[in-house]
Scaffold this motif. Structure first.
Motif, mmCIF file in Angstrom:
data_model
loop_
_atom_site.group_PDB
_atom_site.id
_atom_site.type_symbol
_atom_site.label_atom_id
_atom_site.label_comp_id
_atom_site.label_asym_id
_atom_site.label_seq_id
_atom_site.Cartn_x
_atom_site.Cartn_y
_atom_site.Cartn_z
ATOM 1 N N GLY A 176 0.823 -1.045 -0.154
ATOM 2 C CA GLY A 176 0.303 -0.045 0.028
ATOM 3 C C GLY A 176 1.128 1.222 0.060
ATOM 4 O O GLY A 176 0.434 2.324 -0.040
ATOM 5 N N ARG A 177 2.367 1.070 -0.207
ATOM 6 C CA ARG A 177 2.855 2.321 -0.053
ATOM 7 C C ARG A 177 3.840 2.596 -1.576
ATOM 8 O O ARG A 177 4.374 1.319 -1.852
ATOM 9 C CB ARG A 177 4.337 1.557 0.433
ATOM 10 C CG ARG A 177 3.868 1.946 2.842
ATOM 11 C CD ARG A 177 4.869 2.236 3.473
ATOM 12 N NE ARG A 177 5.372 0.785 3.424
ATOM 13 C CZ ARG A 177 6.103 0.337 4.162
ATOM 14 N NH1 ARG A 177 7.531 1.027 5.432
ATOM 15 N NH2 ARG A 177 7.312 -0.715 3.755
ATOM 16 N N THR A 178 3.612 3.713 -1.898
ATOM 17 C CA THR A 178 4.105 4.122 -3.273
ATOM 18 C C THR A 178 5.518 4.701 -3.230
ATOM 19 O O THR A 178 6.127 5.258 -2.625
ATOM 20 C CB THR A 178 3.339 5.043 -4.084
ATOM 21 O OG1 THR A 178 2.120 5.400 -3.908
ATOM 22 C CG2 THR A 178 4.042 5.214 -5.157
ATOM 23 N N PRO A 179 6.859 3.486 -3.536
ATOM 24 C CA PRO A 179 7.822 4.035 -3.541
ATOM 25 C C PRO A 179 8.045 5.929 -4.138
ATOM 26 O O PRO A 179 7.663 6.073 -5.099
ATOM 27 C CB PRO A 179 8.665 3.341 -4.988
ATOM 28 C CG PRO A 179 8.152 2.282 -5.157
ATOM 29 C CD PRO A 179 6.808 2.916 -4.665
ATOM 30 N N SER A 180 8.928 6.250 -3.897
ATOM 31 C CA SER A 180 9.244 8.002 -4.023
ATOM 32 C C SER A 180 10.203 7.704 -5.114
ATOM 33 O O SER A 180 10.225 7.118 -6.224
ATOM 34 C CB SER A 180 10.248 8.539 -2.591
ATOM 35 O OG SER A 180 11.468 8.252 -3.139
ATOM 36 N N ASP A 181 9.311 9.259 -5.993
ATOM 37 C CA ASP A 181 10.421 9.141 -6.830
ATOM 38 C C ASP A 181 11.227 9.256 -7.719
ATOM 39 O O ASP A 181 12.079 9.122 -8.292
ATOM 40 C CB ASP A 181 9.802 11.084 -7.456
ATOM 41 C CG ASP A 181 8.110 10.844 -8.124
ATOM 42 O OD1 ASP A 181 7.479 9.837 -8.344
ATOM 43 O OD2 ASP A 181 7.443 12.149 -8.211
ATOM 44 N N LYS A 182 12.068 9.408 -6.041
ATOM 45 C CA LYS A 182 13.704 9.859 -6.244
ATOM 46 C C LYS A 182 14.425 8.459 -6.101
ATOM 47 O O LYS A 182 15.308 8.511 -6.851
ATOM 48 C CB LYS A 182 13.805 10.714 -4.871
ATOM 49 C CG LYS A 182 15.471 11.140 -4.957
ATOM 50 C CD LYS A 182 15.596 12.095 -6.322
ATOM 51 C CE LYS A 182 15.274 13.277 -6.268
ATOM 52 N NZ LYS A 182 16.244 13.841 -7.790
ATOM 53 N N PHE A 183 13.717 7.532 -5.167
ATOM 54 C CA PHE A 183 14.204 6.158 -5.254
ATOM 55 C C PHE A 183 13.356 5.886 -6.389
ATOM 56 O O PHE A 183 14.563 5.008 -6.879
ATOM 57 C CB PHE A 183 13.223 5.643 -4.096
ATOM 58 C CG PHE A 183 13.425 4.528 -4.517
ATOM 59 C CD1 PHE A 183 14.339 3.455 -3.614
ATOM 60 C CD2 PHE A 183 12.639 3.395 -5.269
ATOM 61 C CE1 PHE A 183 14.520 2.137 -3.481
ATOM 62 C CE2 PHE A 183 12.158 1.764 -4.800
ATOM 63 C CZ PHE A 183 13.891 0.758 -4.282
ATOM 64 N N LEU A 184 12.495 6.128 -6.676
ATOM 65 C CA LEU A 184 12.253 5.626 -8.653
ATOM 66 C C LEU A 184 13.748 6.239 -9.629
ATOM 67 O O LEU A 184 14.386 5.408 -10.557
ATOM 68 C CB LEU A 184 10.891 5.737 -9.167
ATOM 69 C CG LEU A 184 10.368 4.694 -8.581
ATOM 70 C CD1 LEU A 184 8.781 5.033 -8.858
ATOM 71 C CD2 LEU A 184 9.809 3.302 -8.366
#
Length: 452
Positions: free
Chosen positions: A414-422
């Motif tokens: 239910g958690r979305t990886p951050s844009d920076k992580f991606l």
């Protein structure tokens, strides 16, 4: 047409078809879910394009770097590394605004199309051409091992019958080598006894180190003369085309592998041969053996059908109706996927040495023949489609499998990886892929240089 040009044309035609259909697999569900697609490209357009045209909201084009293709989907961190749009608030037409299940369908669309395409091609091939193969269990007197050292390594001798690999019965003689390469155990019959041998872990490495000997297993063949070359020491001995050696120094022989040791023992001398002519008559000849233990004759001249008529093996021929071709094609697709997964497993095990056989564009191009053959072209394209699908499913950022991995994580937690992580993950994945491309094509270059 030049053979190299024919190979190159087939390679680029197949590659272009696979790339365009793969990207359509992403494009179509993206459009169905009302997600904006900014670019649709065959090949990469770094700095400039060979062709481009904007239709609606999408720019369609052809790049100059034939390393793949891409669709640029708005609101998604992909190989374009365009992160500026991610700094603004999400728009309803962006990838990041869509439900997770829709994003997952968009991401698996490419590999799904590749799998479906391969199965459709195999169905079409089964319907158009049917099947023809040598039944592995029909070889009259087993196999011929042309490289004793390789045969000894896996415990196979001339005259053995290969029954199974990894416990699975071998159906087609033509698939034996690939099944052995992918397998872990081999079951043979020798002198009425069944023997199971364990395959050496590094056997693939042994084959790669000496590719001239890679086809070390064949069916046993009679010693039939196809041609007497001008420079043969036996040019004037009296040999004729399709003569068959049936006895050497009074000793009856049936196969070429029975004759070779006798020649080896008579280097630089002469031997007495009994020849059976094409018309059925017999002839006695005295032949010269050169210092290499050879007669200087071209052997062959018989077709597979000729061998089958002699009872050396049976050729299985099947024709399929359209309905029958569907399960036949599906079975072919399933077995191809299974075989390729086994190859990947060996490649990722350093002990096998299979990584040395990883090839780049030259190796892929070499899969195509130097004459135009539609059956071979489509069969090769189907295999490449499966290869592209499987590789794209690897959980590496920058590949579809990497995106799918992050989406599944999001669905489970239910958690979305951050844009920076991606963004960082995409960069790491890109460098991993670049390293793989350099390694694969480096292998091609090394093989080309060492073959000189």
């Amino acid at each position: 047409m030049d053979p190299i040009l024919i190979k190159t044309t087939q390679f680029f035609l197949s590659l272009s078809l696979l790339i365009v259909l793969h990207e359509l697999g992403h494009f179509i569900p993206a459009k169905l879910f009302k997600t904006r697609v900014e670019k649709f490209y065959l090949f990469f357009d770094i700095k400039f394009s060979l062709f481009k045209k904007k239709i609606g909201e999408t720019v369609y084009g052809i790049g100059w770097l034939p390393l793949g293709g891409y669709v640029k989907i708005a609101g998604m961190i992909d190989e374009s590394m365009d992160t500026d749009a991610m700094k603004s608030a999400p728009k309803e037409w962006e990838f990041r605004s869509k439900p997770t299940w829709q994003r997952l369908i968009i991401m698996i669309g490419g590999v799904s199309v590749n799998f479906i395409l391969a199965f459709i091609i195999y169905v079409g091939l089964a319907y158009a051409y049917g099947e023809q193969y040598i039944r592995a269990d029909s070889l009259k007197d087993g196999v011929a091992v042309t490289e004793k050292e390789l045969g000894d390594k896996i415990g196979i001798r001339t005259g053995d019958k290969i029954l199974a690999v990894d416990g699975n019965p071998v159906r087609e003689f033509g698939s034996i080598l690939m099944e052995i390469v992918n397998g872990n155990t081999i079951t043979i019959e020798r002198d009425g006894q069944t023997i199971e041998n364990q395959m050496p872990v590094d056997f693939i490495s042994t084959l790669i180190d000496d590719t001239d000997k890679i086809r070390f297993i064949s069916f046993r063949q009679p010693f039939v003369i196809a041609e007497v070359p001008e420079d043969s020491p036996n040019r004037d001995t009296g040999f004729e085309e399709l003569d068959e050696v049936v006895a050497v120094n009074g000793q009856k022989v049936e196969y070429r592998d029975q004759i070779m040791p006798i020649l080896e023992n008579n280097k630089g001398g002469t031997i007495d041969l009994t020849i059976k002519r094409a018309d059925g008559s017999s002839k006695e000849l005295e032949a010269k053996v050169d210092e290499d233990g050879m007669l200087g004759l071209a052997i062959g001249g018989l077709t597979l059908e000729d061998y089958a008529k002699r009872g050396l093996f049976k050729i299985e021929t099947k024709k399929y109706t359209f309905l029958e071709s569907i399960p036949a094609g599906v079975n072919k697709g399933v077995s191809t996927v299974s075989g390729y997964l086994k190859q990947l497993k060996k490649i990722f095990n350093p002990d096998t040495g299979a990584y040395k056989g990883v090839g780049g564009f030259a190796a892929i191009g070499g899969l195509f023949p130097d004459v135009w053959d539609w059956q071979v072209f489509w069969n090769t394209t189907a295999f490449l489609s499966i290869m592209l699908a499987v590789l794209n499913l690897l959980p590496i950022p920058a590949l579809d499998g990497g995106h799918v991995m992050f989406l599944l994580y999001e669905m489970v937690t239910g958690r979305t990886p951050s844009d920076k992580f991606l963004e960082y993950a995409q960069m790491i994945g890109f460098f991993l892929l670049l390293a793989l491309v350099l390694f694969a094509n480096g292998n091609d270059l090394y093989r080309w240089l060492t073959d000189k």
